[in-house]
Scaffold this motif. Structure first.
Motif, PDB file in Angstrom:
ATOM      1  N   ASP A  10      69.543 -49.048  27.624  1.00  0.00           N
ATOM      2  CA  ASP A  10      68.287 -48.432  28.053  1.00  0.00           C
ATOM      3  C   ASP A  10      67.085 -49.242  27.575  1.00  0.00           C
ATOM      4  O   ASP A  10      66.135 -49.480  28.335  1.00  0.00           O
ATOM      5  CB  ASP A  10      68.207 -47.004  27.523  1.00  0.00           C
ATOM      6  CG  ASP A  10      66.921 -46.298  27.914  1.00  0.00           C
ATOM      7  OD1 ASP A  10      66.740 -46.005  29.108  1.00  0.00           O
ATOM      8  OD2 ASP A  10      66.079 -46.047  27.023  1.00  0.00           O
ATOM      9  N   LEU A  11      67.129 -49.697  26.331  1.00  0.00           N
ATOM     10  CA  LEU A  11      66.039 -50.485  25.767  1.00  0.00           C
ATOM     11  C   LEU A  11      65.843 -51.790  26.532  1.00  0.00           C
ATOM     12  O   LEU A  11      64.725 -52.130  26.955  1.00  0.00           O
ATOM     13  CB  LEU A  11      66.326 -50.781  24.288  1.00  0.00           C
ATOM     14  CG  LEU A  11      65.379 -51.747  23.567  1.00  0.00           C
ATOM     15  CD1 LEU A  11      63.959 -51.214  23.576  1.00  0.00           C
ATOM     16  CD2 LEU A  11      65.860 -51.995  22.141  1.00  0.00           C
ATOM     17  N   ASN A  28      64.413 -51.356  30.038  1.00  0.00           N
ATOM     18  CA  ASN A  28      62.976 -51.098  30.049  1.00  0.00           C
ATOM     19  C   ASN A  28      62.155 -52.374  29.909  1.00  0.00           C
ATOM     20  O   ASN A  28      61.033 -52.446  30.414  1.00  0.00           O
ATOM     21  CB  ASN A  28      62.604 -50.119  28.926  1.00  0.00           C
ATOM     22  CG  ASN A  28      62.730 -48.669  29.347  1.00  0.00           C
ATOM     23  OD1 ASN A  28      61.888 -48.145  30.058  1.00  0.00           O
ATOM     24  ND2 ASN A  28      63.803 -48.033  28.915  1.00  0.00           N
ATOM     25  N   ILE A  29      62.710 -53.373  29.254  1.00  0.00           N
ATOM     26  CA  ILE A  29      61.974 -54.620  29.034  1.00  0.00           C
ATOM     27  C   ILE A  29      62.302 -55.665  30.091  1.00  0.00           C
ATOM     28  O   ILE A  29      61.420 -56.309  30.658  1.00  0.00           O
ATOM     29  CB  ILE A  29      62.278 -55.173  27.629  1.00  0.00           C
ATOM     30  CG1 ILE A  29      61.825 -54.167  26.569  1.00  0.00           C
ATOM     31  CG2 ILE A  29      61.597 -56.525  27.421  1.00  0.00           C
ATOM     32  CD1 ILE A  29      62.366 -54.424  25.203  1.00  0.00           C
ATOM     33  N   THR A  71      62.108 -53.041  20.097  1.00  0.00           N
ATOM     34  CA  THR A  71      61.508 -53.350  21.398  1.00  0.00           C
ATOM     35  C   THR A  71      60.830 -54.709  21.369  1.00  0.00           C
ATOM     36  O   THR A  71      61.054 -55.553  22.252  1.00  0.00           O
ATOM     37  CB  THR A  71      60.487 -52.267  21.798  1.00  0.00           C
ATOM     38  OG1 THR A  71      61.153 -51.005  21.906  1.00  0.00           O
ATOM     39  CG2 THR A  71      59.831 -52.608  23.132  1.00  0.00           C
ATOM     40  N   ASN A 128      55.990 -55.222  29.886  1.00  0.00           N
ATOM     41  CA  ASN A 128      56.955 -54.126  29.860  1.00  0.00           C
ATOM     42  C   ASN A 128      57.149 -53.596  28.440  1.00  0.00           C
ATOM     43  O   ASN A 128      57.242 -52.377  28.227  1.00  0.00           O
ATOM     44  CB  ASN A 128      58.296 -54.586  30.421  1.00  0.00           C
ATOM     45  CG  ASN A 128      58.260 -54.833  31.911  1.00  0.00           C
ATOM     46  OD1 ASN A 128      57.330 -54.419  32.593  1.00  0.00           O
ATOM     47  ND2 ASN A 128      59.264 -55.525  32.425  1.00  0.00           N
ATOM     48  N   ASN A 171      54.099 -51.527  27.308  1.00  0.00           N
ATOM     49  CA  ASN A 171      54.101 -50.210  27.961  1.00  0.00           C
ATOM     50  C   ASN A 171      55.150 -49.288  27.338  1.00  0.00           C
ATOM     51  O   ASN A 171      54.908 -48.086  27.142  1.00  0.00           O
ATOM     52  CB  ASN A 171      54.371 -50.362  29.459  1.00  0.00           C
ATOM     53  CG  ASN A 171      53.203 -50.991  30.200  1.00  0.00           C
ATOM     54  OD1 ASN A 171      52.056 -50.927  29.751  1.00  0.00           O
ATOM     55  ND2 ASN A 171      53.476 -51.614  31.345  1.00  0.00           N
ATOM     56  N   TYR A 172      56.312 -49.861  27.026  1.00  0.00           N
ATOM     57  CA  TYR A 172      57.373 -49.033  26.449  1.00  0.00           C
ATOM     58  C   TYR A 172      57.026 -48.610  25.024  1.00  0.00           C
ATOM     59  O   TYR A 172      57.298 -47.478  24.620  1.00  0.00           O
ATOM     60  CB  TYR A 172      58.701 -49.792  26.474  1.00  0.00           C
ATOM     61  CG  TYR A 172      59.888 -48.915  26.145  1.00  0.00           C
ATOM     62  CD1 TYR A 172      60.153 -47.774  26.901  1.00  0.00           C
ATOM     63  CD2 TYR A 172      60.740 -49.224  25.091  1.00  0.00           C
ATOM     64  CE1 TYR A 172      61.241 -46.961  26.605  1.00  0.00           C
ATOM     65  CE2 TYR A 172      61.827 -48.411  24.789  1.00  0.00           C
ATOM     66  CZ  TYR A 172      62.070 -47.280  25.547  1.00  0.00           C
ATOM     67  OH  TYR A 172      63.134 -46.466  25.255  1.00  0.00           O
ATOM     68  N   LYS A 224      54.944 -45.602  25.083  1.00  0.00           N
ATOM     69  CA  LYS A 224      55.745 -44.410  25.340  1.00  0.00           C
ATOM     70  C   LYS A 224      56.467 -43.953  24.066  1.00  0.00           C
ATOM     71  O   LYS A 224      56.583 -42.740  23.812  1.00  0.00           O
ATOM     72  CB  LYS A 224      56.761 -44.691  26.444  1.00  0.00           C
ATOM     73  CG  LYS A 224      56.143 -44.907  27.820  1.00  0.00           C
ATOM     74  CD  LYS A 224      57.217 -45.184  28.863  1.00  0.00           C
ATOM     75  CE  LYS A 224      56.608 -45.418  30.238  1.00  0.00           C
ATOM     76  NZ  LYS A 224      57.641 -45.715  31.265  1.00  0.00           N
ATOM     77  N   THR A 249      68.259 -41.330  28.989  1.00  0.00           N
ATOM     78  CA  THR A 249      67.283 -42.295  28.477  1.00  0.00           C
ATOM     79  C   THR A 249      67.060 -42.041  26.998  1.00  0.00           C
ATOM     80  O   THR A 249      67.253 -40.910  26.509  1.00  0.00           O
ATOM     81  CB  THR A 249      65.932 -42.176  29.207  1.00  0.00           C
ATOM     82  OG1 THR A 249      65.314 -40.919  28.868  1.00  0.00           O
ATOM     83  CG2 THR A 249      66.113 -42.270  30.709  1.00  0.00           C
TER      84      THR A 249
END
Length: 301
Positions: free
Chosen positions: A38-39, A42-43, A139, A160, A163-164, A167, A284
């Protein structure tokens, strides 16, 4: 069994002898646990070909590589794994692959800040994803590693990643607000195994696991009886099963409490070593964390 492992190991080690393979002009990236998949998704997004080895409900402590995994690993340009001996059956494989293709997410974390353990092979608790600050560091770590591997997409990865991280910062605030509704004296979390120590440290919970840090360690009768006495003493309302661990140990604990003329309910199923089903909110990292916290707080109030 030994012979099969040696063949698997030799098959994977030969990765370092091959040139990088690209599919559709993109690097092939392989991840181990669902949290890491998932990590990285996202990137990396559309700029990488991503394959995860483990799915929902899979216990990384006991996971063994299949023939299909060998193919994925041999075709990978980069392999992200947790490290700290979380992937117990894959440790020797990754440690033998001494090249830049194998990257441990735990390398992003300062060892001096990790929770130590004399009962785990790495001497550290490997469940680092349950500290949101650690996952923010992870991240940025993945952003840097992907940017080194694919310089042309550095801006996309950095965007990316930024942005993550926003979040994740929002997630941390939200979690704190939910937990604040639970009185401090009720913040005692009993689960199947010690996967939530970093969560407890970050958010002020006393955490007790029946099986210890690794699910490979069986809980004995004395462990069950001792924890049953603890539950009665603390007047706990609920204990929790985990999606990646058989529920029989927690059910045995519940029965032990009942045998002493007390009741404790199973407050729900928590996601510990794996996310929920793909395509769901719990599939997620952020959704899993919110779900866990809501389940814990609602059951313990």
């Amino acid at each position: 069994m030994k012979k099969q492992f040696i063949i698997l190991l030799l098959s994977i080690i030969c990765i370092s002898c091959k040139e990088e393979k690209k599919t559709n002009g993109k690097l092939n990236v392989v991840t181990t646990t669902t949290m890491i998949t998932d990590l990285v998704q996202n990137i990396g997004g559309e700029h990488i070909n991503l394959q995860g080895l483990m799915g929902s409900g899979v216990d990384p402590h006991l996971y063994k590589a299949s023939e299909g995994d060998v193919t994925k690993l041999s075709n990978a340009d980069i392999i992200f794994y947790n490290g700290l001996h979380l992937e117990g059956k894959l440790v020797e494989v990754f440690e033998k692959m001494k090249n830049k293709k194998t990257i441990a997410i735990s390398d992003a974390i300062d060892e001096s800040t990790l929770i130590g353990s004399d009962y785990f092979a790495s001497n550290y608790d490997p469940h680092i994803w349950f500290d949101v600050d650690y996952w923010i560091q992870a991240t940025q770590f993945v952003v840097n590693k992907l940017s080194e591997a694919i310089p042309d997409q550095k801006i996309a990865f950095e965007t990316n990643g930024a942005n993550y991280i926003k979040k994740l910062q929002t997630l941390k605030v939200k979690i704190k607000n939910i937990i604040e509704t639970l009185p401090q004296e009720k913040r005692i979390l009993v689960t199947a195994h010690d996967a939530f120590n970093y969560f407890g440290k970050a958010f002020g919970f006393e955490v007790v696991g029946l099986q210890g840090l690794s699910t490979a360690t069986e809980a004995g009768v004395q462990d069950v009886q001792k924890l049953a006495a603890f539950i009665i003493e603390k007047k706990l309302k609920a204990i929790f099963v985990e999606s990646s661990v058989p529920k029989r140990t927690i059910e045995a604990l519940q029965a032990a409490v009942k045998s002493k003329n007390h009741d404790v309910v199973i407050g729900g199923t928590l996601y510990s070593d794996a996310l929920g089903n793909a395509g769901t909110i719990e599939g997620t990292y952020i959704g899993m964390f919110e779900y866990n916290v809501n389940t814990i707080v609602n059951a313990l109030k």
